[in-house]
Design a protein around this motif. Sequence first.
Motif, PDB file in Angstrom:
ATOM      1  N   THR A 163       0.797  -1.232   0.000  1.00 32.80           N
ATOM      2  CA  THR A 163       0.000   0.000   0.000  1.00 32.80           C
ATOM      3  C   THR A 163       0.824   1.275   0.000  1.00 32.80           C
ATOM      4  OG1 THR A 163      -0.152  -0.067   2.421  1.00 32.80           O
ATOM      5  CG2 THR A 163      -1.914  -1.143   1.166  1.00 32.80           C
ATOM      6  N   LEU A 164       1.941   1.237   0.702  1.00 34.41           N
ATOM      7  CA  LEU A 164       2.707   2.473   0.860  1.00 34.41           C
ATOM      8  C   LEU A 164       4.155   2.317   0.411  1.00 34.41           C
ATOM      9  CD1 LEU A 164       1.326   3.500   4.362  1.00 34.41           C
ATOM     10  CD2 LEU A 164       0.581   4.353   2.148  1.00 34.41           C
ATOM     11  N   GLY A 165       4.400   1.424  -0.515  1.00 35.06           N
ATOM     12  CA  GLY A 165       5.766   1.159  -0.936  1.00 35.06           C
ATOM     13  C   GLY A 165       6.411   2.265  -1.735  1.00 35.06           C
ATOM     14  N   GLN A 166       5.648   3.302  -2.098  1.00 39.64           N
ATOM     15  CA  GLN A 166       6.227   4.360  -2.919  1.00 39.64           C
ATOM     16  C   GLN A 166       7.083   5.331  -2.120  1.00 39.64           C
ATOM     17  OE1 GLN A 166       3.086   3.952  -2.182  1.00 39.64           O
ATOM     18  NE2 GLN A 166       1.975   5.881  -1.822  1.00 39.64           N
ATOM     19  N   PHE A 167       7.073   5.231  -0.768  1.00 38.31           N
ATOM     20  CA  PHE A 167       7.885   6.137   0.031  1.00 38.31           C
ATOM     21  C   PHE A 167       9.354   5.726  -0.014  1.00 38.31           C
ATOM     22  CE2 PHE A 167       3.620   6.603   1.822  1.00 38.31           C
ATOM     23  CZ  PHE A 167       3.506   7.988   1.844  1.00 38.31           C
ATOM     24  N   ASP A 168      10.239   6.640   0.397  1.00 39.45           N
ATOM     25  CA  ASP A 168      11.672   6.372   0.309  1.00 39.45           C
ATOM     26  C   ASP A 168      12.090   5.315   1.327  1.00 39.45           C
ATOM     27  OD1 ASP A 168      12.573   7.699   2.904  1.00 39.45           O
ATOM     28  OD2 ASP A 168      11.545   9.363   1.919  1.00 39.45           O
ATOM     29  N   ASP A 169      13.315   4.815   1.144  1.00 39.26           N
ATOM     30  CA  ASP A 169      13.807   3.706   1.974  1.00 39.26           C
ATOM     31  C   ASP A 169      13.928   4.081   3.442  1.00 39.26           C
ATOM     32  OD1 ASP A 169      13.915   2.207  -0.289  1.00 39.26           O
ATOM     33  OD2 ASP A 169      16.075   2.475  -0.608  1.00 39.26           O
ATOM     34  N   ALA A 170      14.324   5.310   3.742  1.00 42.10           N
ATOM     35  CA  ALA A 170      14.489   5.727   5.137  1.00 42.10           C
ATOM     36  C   ALA A 170      13.161   5.688   5.878  1.00 42.10           C
ATOM     37  CB  ALA A 170      15.092   7.130   5.194  1.00 42.10           C
ATOM     38  N   LEU A 171      12.108   6.205   5.236  1.00 40.22           N
ATOM     39  CA  LEU A 171      10.800   6.179   5.870  1.00 40.22           C
ATOM     40  C   LEU A 171      10.299   4.753   6.029  1.00 40.22           C
ATOM     41  CD1 LEU A 171       8.375   7.637   7.036  1.00 40.22           C
ATOM     42  CD2 LEU A 171       7.479   7.882   4.693  1.00 40.22           C
ATOM     43  N   THR A 172      10.540   3.933   5.014  1.00 47.42           N
ATOM     44  CA  THR A 172      10.126   2.534   5.094  1.00 47.42           C
ATOM     45  C   THR A 172      10.801   1.822   6.263  1.00 47.42           C
ATOM     46  OG1 THR A 172       9.730   2.408   2.705  1.00 47.42           O
ATOM     47  CG2 THR A 172      10.093   0.326   3.860  1.00 47.42           C
ATOM     48  N   ALA A 173      12.116   2.031   6.418  1.00 52.42           N
ATOM     49  CA  ALA A 173      12.850   1.411   7.526  1.00 52.42           C
ATOM     50  C   ALA A 173      12.327   1.897   8.876  1.00 52.42           C
ATOM     51  CB  ALA A 173      14.340   1.714   7.395  1.00 52.42           C
ATOM     52  N   ALA A 174      12.025   3.208   8.963  1.00 50.36           N
ATOM     53  CA  ALA A 174      11.523   3.758  10.217  1.00 50.36           C
ATOM     54  C   ALA A 174      10.167   3.150  10.574  1.00 50.36           C
ATOM     55  CB  ALA A 174      11.413   5.276  10.114  1.00 50.36           C
ATOM     56  N   ILE A 175       9.300   3.014   9.582  1.00 51.65           N
ATOM     57  CA  ILE A 175       7.978   2.445   9.832  1.00 51.65           C
ATOM     58  C   ILE A 175       8.097   0.987  10.268  1.00 51.65           C
ATOM     59  CG2 ILE A 175       5.786   1.792   8.775  1.00 51.65           C
ATOM     60  CD1 ILE A 175       6.038   4.749   9.346  1.00 51.65           C
ATOM     61  N   LEU A 176       8.993   0.242   9.631  1.00 51.37           N
ATOM     62  CA  LEU A 176       9.167  -1.160  10.000  1.00 51.37           C
ATOM     63  C   LEU A 176       9.721  -1.298  11.417  1.00 51.37           C
ATOM     64  CD1 LEU A 176      10.533  -2.707   6.673  1.00 51.37           C
ATOM     65  CD2 LEU A 176       8.219  -2.823   7.610  1.00 51.37           C
ATOM     66  N   ILE A 177      10.608  -0.382  11.799  1.00 52.11           N
ATOM     67  CA  ILE A 177      11.137  -0.411  13.170  1.00 52.11           C
ATOM     68  C   ILE A 177      10.026  -0.117  14.168  1.00 52.11           C
ATOM     69  CG2 ILE A 177      12.661   0.772  14.788  1.00 52.11           C
ATOM     70  CD1 ILE A 177      14.641   1.136  12.492  1.00 52.11           C
ATOM     71  N   ILE A 178       9.167   0.840  13.837  1.00 52.78           N
ATOM     72  CA  ILE A 178       8.041   1.156  14.726  1.00 52.78           C
ATOM     73  C   ILE A 178       7.124  -0.048  14.861  1.00 52.78           C
ATOM     74  CG2 ILE A 178       5.968   2.564  14.954  1.00 52.78           C
ATOM     75  CD1 ILE A 178       7.527   4.858  13.667  1.00 52.78           C
ATOM     76  N   PHE A 179       6.844  -0.727  13.728  1.00 51.12           N
ATOM     77  CA  PHE A 179       6.033  -1.941  13.789  1.00 51.12           C
ATOM     78  C   PHE A 179       6.658  -2.972  14.728  1.00 51.12           C
ATOM     79  CE2 PHE A 179       3.947  -1.354   9.358  1.00 51.12           C
ATOM     80  CZ  PHE A 179       2.953  -0.583   9.934  1.00 51.12           C
ATOM     81  N   ALA A 180       7.993  -3.143  14.592  1.00 51.34           N
ATOM     82  CA  ALA A 180       8.685  -4.142  15.410  1.00 51.34           C
ATOM     83  C   ALA A 180       8.586  -3.798  16.895  1.00 51.34           C
ATOM     84  CB  ALA A 180      10.141  -4.246  14.979  1.00 51.34           C
TER      85      ALA A 180
END
Length: 276
Positions: free
Chosen positions: A51-68
């Motif tokens: 759904t939100l894969g169009q964002f840059d890698d830094a934001l993606t990594a931050a979101i995944l860390i928050i999920f974790a």
Amino acid sequence: MSNRSPELVTGDAVVLDIAIAQLPVRAVSALIDIAVVMAAYLCSVVLWASTLGQFDDALTAAILIIFAVLLLVGYPVAMETLTRGRSLGKMAMGLRVVSDDGGPERFRQALFRALAGVVEIWALTGSPAVICSLVSARGKRLGDIFAGTVVISERAPVMAPPPMMPPGLAWWASTLQLSGLRAESAELARQFLGRAAQLDPHTRQMMAYRISGDVLAHISPPPPPDAPPELVLAAVLAERHQRELARLQAGPVGPYFSPPPAPWPPPNAGGFVPPG
């Protein structure tokens, strides 16, 4: 698998008869919770990527860390707080986290356990938790030590009901100081009273005097003169159980007082037949 622990003590210094959860059962419970967290994390990653894969890698990594973080810390904290000490794995295995004083687990304790679990279970693959549980008398991992909690089994064999209070000793039992009574002595007295009828009279008499002597050495005041030792043991255990129920139902209990002593009853009062 579980073993009775003599070390879970309430604020009134009354030892609870509980079953400490042993390592194999806790390990299975932990594996179930790990599977739940991993499944939830994978679902989050797939949802984010689709759904939100169009964002840059830094934001993606931050979101995944928050999920974790939300899953590793938020899941156990929320579950154990809302269910009073139970996660999905603990529900499946019949376990519950309680405070060292026997009360329900609190939010602060659940948070300490979850934060410690990130290190000892997830970062270090559970090795510190296993080692600490093996050397702890109550099977505590590091998170339990920091939080002041212990994991108990709710599927242990049901304990036999406590003996009835002998009517003529109720006044004496209400004045007892029980904080010095050892759990081992109380458990031995309970087992003896449960099997007394099966013993021959001579053995029954010897055991009654020996066990009552050990119990009376750790409580005060002494019983009335000539009180049958079996009735004395029954009164002590019944009063101990009554005080613990009162503490759980109405909070801390204060000193116990009762009306003046009643006349001493016949030796067979309270349902026990004194040894011949």
